[in-house]
Design a protein around this motif. Structure first.
Motif, PDB file in Angstrom:
ATOM      1  N   TYR A 185       0.840  -1.213   0.000  1.00  0.00           N
ATOM      2  CA  TYR A 185       0.000   0.000   0.000  1.00  0.00           C
ATOM      3  C   TYR A 185       0.869   1.254   0.000  1.00  0.00           C
ATOM      4  O   TYR A 185       0.729   2.115  -0.867  1.00  0.00           O
ATOM      5  CB  TYR A 185      -0.927  -0.024   1.218  1.00  0.00           C
ATOM      6  N   GLU A 204       5.422  -2.835  -6.763  1.00  0.00           N
ATOM      7  CA  GLU A 204       4.060  -2.470  -7.144  1.00  0.00           C
ATOM      8  C   GLU A 204       3.401  -1.882  -5.898  1.00  0.00           C
ATOM      9  O   GLU A 204       3.294  -2.549  -4.867  1.00  0.00           O
ATOM     10  CB  GLU A 204       3.268  -3.678  -7.641  1.00  0.00           C
ATOM     11  N   PHE A 205       2.999  -0.613  -6.021  1.00  0.00           N
ATOM     12  CA  PHE A 205       2.479   0.126  -4.879  1.00  0.00           C
ATOM     13  C   PHE A 205       1.065   0.617  -5.198  1.00  0.00           C
ATOM     14  O   PHE A 205       0.723   0.835  -6.353  1.00  0.00           O
ATOM     15  CB  PHE A 205       3.368   1.337  -4.568  1.00  0.00           C
ATOM     16  N   TYR A 206       0.282   0.834  -4.134  1.00  0.00           N
ATOM     17  CA  TYR A 206      -1.101   1.270  -4.339  1.00  0.00           C
ATOM     18  C   TYR A 206      -1.352   2.701  -3.874  1.00  0.00           C
ATOM     19  O   TYR A 206      -2.367   3.289  -4.223  1.00  0.00           O
ATOM     20  CB  TYR A 206      -2.055   0.290  -3.649  1.00  0.00           C
ATOM     21  N   ARG A 207      -0.432   3.293  -3.120  1.00  0.00           N
ATOM     22  CA  ARG A 207      -0.490   4.719  -2.772  1.00  0.00           C
ATOM     23  C   ARG A 207       0.801   5.427  -3.161  1.00  0.00           C
ATOM     24  O   ARG A 207       0.776   6.403  -3.887  1.00  0.00           O
ATOM     25  CB  ARG A 207      -0.764   4.905  -1.276  1.00  0.00           C
ATOM     26  N   TYR A 208       1.915   4.942  -2.669  1.00  0.00           N
ATOM     27  CA  TYR A 208       3.203   5.549  -2.991  1.00  0.00           C
ATOM     28  C   TYR A 208       4.302   4.518  -2.798  1.00  0.00           C
ATOM     29  O   TYR A 208       4.162   3.555  -2.045  1.00  0.00           O
ATOM     30  CB  TYR A 208       3.479   6.782  -2.109  1.00  0.00           C
ATOM     31  N   LYS A 256      -4.800   1.848  -9.434  1.00  0.00           N
ATOM     32  CA  LYS A 256      -3.460   2.421  -9.488  1.00  0.00           C
ATOM     33  C   LYS A 256      -3.430   3.684 -10.351  1.00  0.00           C
ATOM     34  O   LYS A 256      -2.760   4.656 -10.013  1.00  0.00           O
ATOM     35  CB  LYS A 256      -2.478   1.385 -10.024  1.00  0.00           C
ATOM     36  N   ASN A 259      -4.706   6.403  -8.131  1.00  0.00           N
ATOM     37  CA  ASN A 259      -4.254   6.554  -6.739  1.00  0.00           C
ATOM     38  C   ASN A 259      -2.763   6.370  -6.487  1.00  0.00           C
ATOM     39  O   ASN A 259      -2.269   6.804  -5.449  1.00  0.00           O
ATOM     40  CB  ASN A 259      -5.007   5.553  -5.846  1.00  0.00           C
ATOM     41  N   GLU A 260      -2.044   5.713  -7.374  1.00  0.00           N
ATOM     42  CA  GLU A 260      -0.636   5.417  -7.093  1.00  0.00           C
ATOM     43  C   GLU A 260       0.272   6.531  -7.607  1.00  0.00           C
ATOM     44  O   GLU A 260       0.242   6.874  -8.796  1.00  0.00           O
ATOM     45  CB  GLU A 260      -0.199   4.107  -7.739  1.00  0.00           C
ATOM     46  N   THR A 281       0.730   4.213 -13.418  1.00  0.00           N
ATOM     47  CA  THR A 281       0.555   4.993 -12.199  1.00  0.00           C
ATOM     48  C   THR A 281      -0.350   6.197 -12.442  1.00  0.00           C
ATOM     49  O   THR A 281      -0.622   6.570 -13.584  1.00  0.00           O
ATOM     50  CB  THR A 281       1.904   5.517 -11.683  1.00  0.00           C
TER      51      THR A 281
END
Length: 461
Positions: A185, A204-208, A256, A259-260, A281
């Motif tokens: 996340y 692989e990230f969902y916020r940062y 993503k 939000n990413e 992203t």
């Protein structure tokens, strides 16, 4: 033996009891040539949580009467460590694994499984000036998230976690190297660090992926690769044993895209970035504003030095958000962006832009490549503060762009000035209507200064 019994009594604070004998014997085995192996410090009462085991190793270093005499190296083994609680690091240590294998067969390499039991707190929290010099390297991390729907265009939301790794109030150097964040996340959050250095970050990230705030010294971020390490691991060894369909991957990707933000910079003075790549992203580089927090003065990023910034299938490559109250400044050597929708190949992300200026900026850019434009390649929205861009050269692949997509949108910004783009050389491929793209749209008010441009048939004007 006497040395390690002393470690138990002084460092771990355990009384000379059965527990003391158990831990001191473990400590004897755990330390080999000043390298601590926390697996030998596990107690039966820990259950499945491996965080207390790693914490004991940290404590052996930080609580020693003279921890300067110890190497401070904590060696994790090639296995999956269950992390249900926080590992607190108040002094300089090196936490290292054995490396990792990209496609997530979890028996290969060192993995931290951050479970939802510990979602409200960081897996690793490094803090305080005594922690200057901390190194974390050669480790992979993953978290549990809900499975997406197999019905296309069904909203998906990940589980919210605290930062996987948190650095706070260090005011000095910390170092990250060769880390994989597979379905995380929020990756690394650094607040009040300065001299933050990350080299070889994959995830692989969902916020940062990396978020830096209140940093008054030079930070260095090199070789970052944002890609679908979690959703693309369609193997039996996927941590949730998922074989994701194209529709499921698309639903994750929709999240993503909105939000990413791969790298986020708040108050960062003279950060250095190079070899940054992001796929799918919302933005690859977000520039934002920090507020004043205690004795930390807020602000926005300034004097950014960026080498190669590559943004594939992303809504924005460079995004100055609308919280910034002053003019962001930076130098960018190469900026490469494609705005295709990764969940719907062949279509563009709506209202995308290579550079999105909701705040204001003064940027010097060497070479730009833009493709799959649906909004404007450079989109300025701030009506109270002006921006100035100096660009050496730009190639615009407008062949998959609607006729309405211009090179730039430049609104009226200030009674005393204008938005300004100075572009030395521009080459473009005609848009989907077979026409040369407009330099600015009909709603623009500003200065667009162009030295030369070349059409697809290579007739120079």
């Amino acid at each position: 033996m006497k040395k390690f019994l002393l470690l138990c009594g002084v460092v771990l604070g355990c009384p000379l009891s059965v527990q003391a004998q158990e831990v001191s014997e473990a400590a004897r085995v755990a330390v080999v040539h000043d390298v601590i192996f926390p697996d030998d410090l596990k107690l039966a009462g820990d259950g499945m949580d491996d965080a207390p085991t790693i914490q004991r190793a940290v404590s052996m270093i930080c609580n020693a009467r003279d921890h300067r005499s110890m190497a401070g190296i904590i060696q994790l083994q090639a296995r999956v460590y269950e992390i249900d609680s926080t590992v607190d690091v108040p002094c300089a240590v090196t936490i290292r694994g054995t490396g990792w294998q990209e496609q997530m067969p979890l028996s290969a390499g060192t993995w931290l499984h951050i479970t939802s039991k510990g979602a409200g707190s960081p897996a690793i929290h490094v803090h305080g000036r005594e922690a200057r010099g901390t190194v974390i390297r050669d480790i992979a991390l993953y978290q549990d998230h809900p499975a997406p729907s197999s019905v296309a265009r069904t909203a998906w939301k990940p589980t919210e976690y605290a930062p996987a790794i948190l650095f706070s109030r260090i005011d000095g150097g910390v170092f990250l190297n060769h880390l994989l964040f597979a379905g995380i996340y929020g990756g690394v959050y650094a607040d009040g660090v300065g001299r933050f250095e990350a080299n070889g970050i994959y995830g692989e990230f969902y916020r940062y992926g990396i978020s830096i705030h209140h940093s008054y010294d030079v930070d260095r971020i090199y070789d970052v690769h944002g890609w679908g390490y979690y959703t693309q691991s369609n193997t039996k060894s996927h941590p949730q044993n998922m074989l994701l369909t194209r529709e499921q991957v698309g639903n994750i990707q929709d999240w993503k895209t909105e939000n990413e933000n791969l790298i986020v910079l708040g108050r960062a003075d003279t950060p250095f970035l190079d070899n940054i790549f992001g796929l799918g992203t919302h933005s690859v580089l977000q520039l934002t504003q920090d507020s004043n927090v205690g004795d930390y003065i807020g602000g926005h990023p300034s004097k950014i030095h960026s080498g190669k910034l590559s943004c594939d299938q992303s809504k924005y490559c460079l995004w100055v958000d609308n919280t910034t109250r002053g003019q962001v400044t930076g130098l960018f050597s190469q900026l490469d962006w494609q705005g295709e929708d990764s969940a719907r190949l062949g279509k563009n992300i709506p209202d995308n832009a290579a550079i999105q200026l909701d705040g204001s900026a003064q940027l010097q850019i060497g070479d730009m490549f833009v493709q799959n434009v649906s909004g404007a390649a450079i989109n300025m929205t701030n009506t109270s503060q002006c921006s100035n861009l100096m660009i050496h050269s730009m190639f615009g692949g407008f062949n998959q762009s609607p006729p309405s997509a211009p090179v730039a949108h430049m609104p009226a910004c200030d009674r005393k000035g204008y938005n300004e783009i100075q572009l030395d050389a521009f080459t473009a491929v005609n848009n989907s209507g077979g026409k040369w793209p407009a330099f600015v749209d009909s709603g623009s008010v500003g200065h667009f200064l162009l030295s030369t441009y070349t059409e697809e048939n290579r007739h120079t004007r």
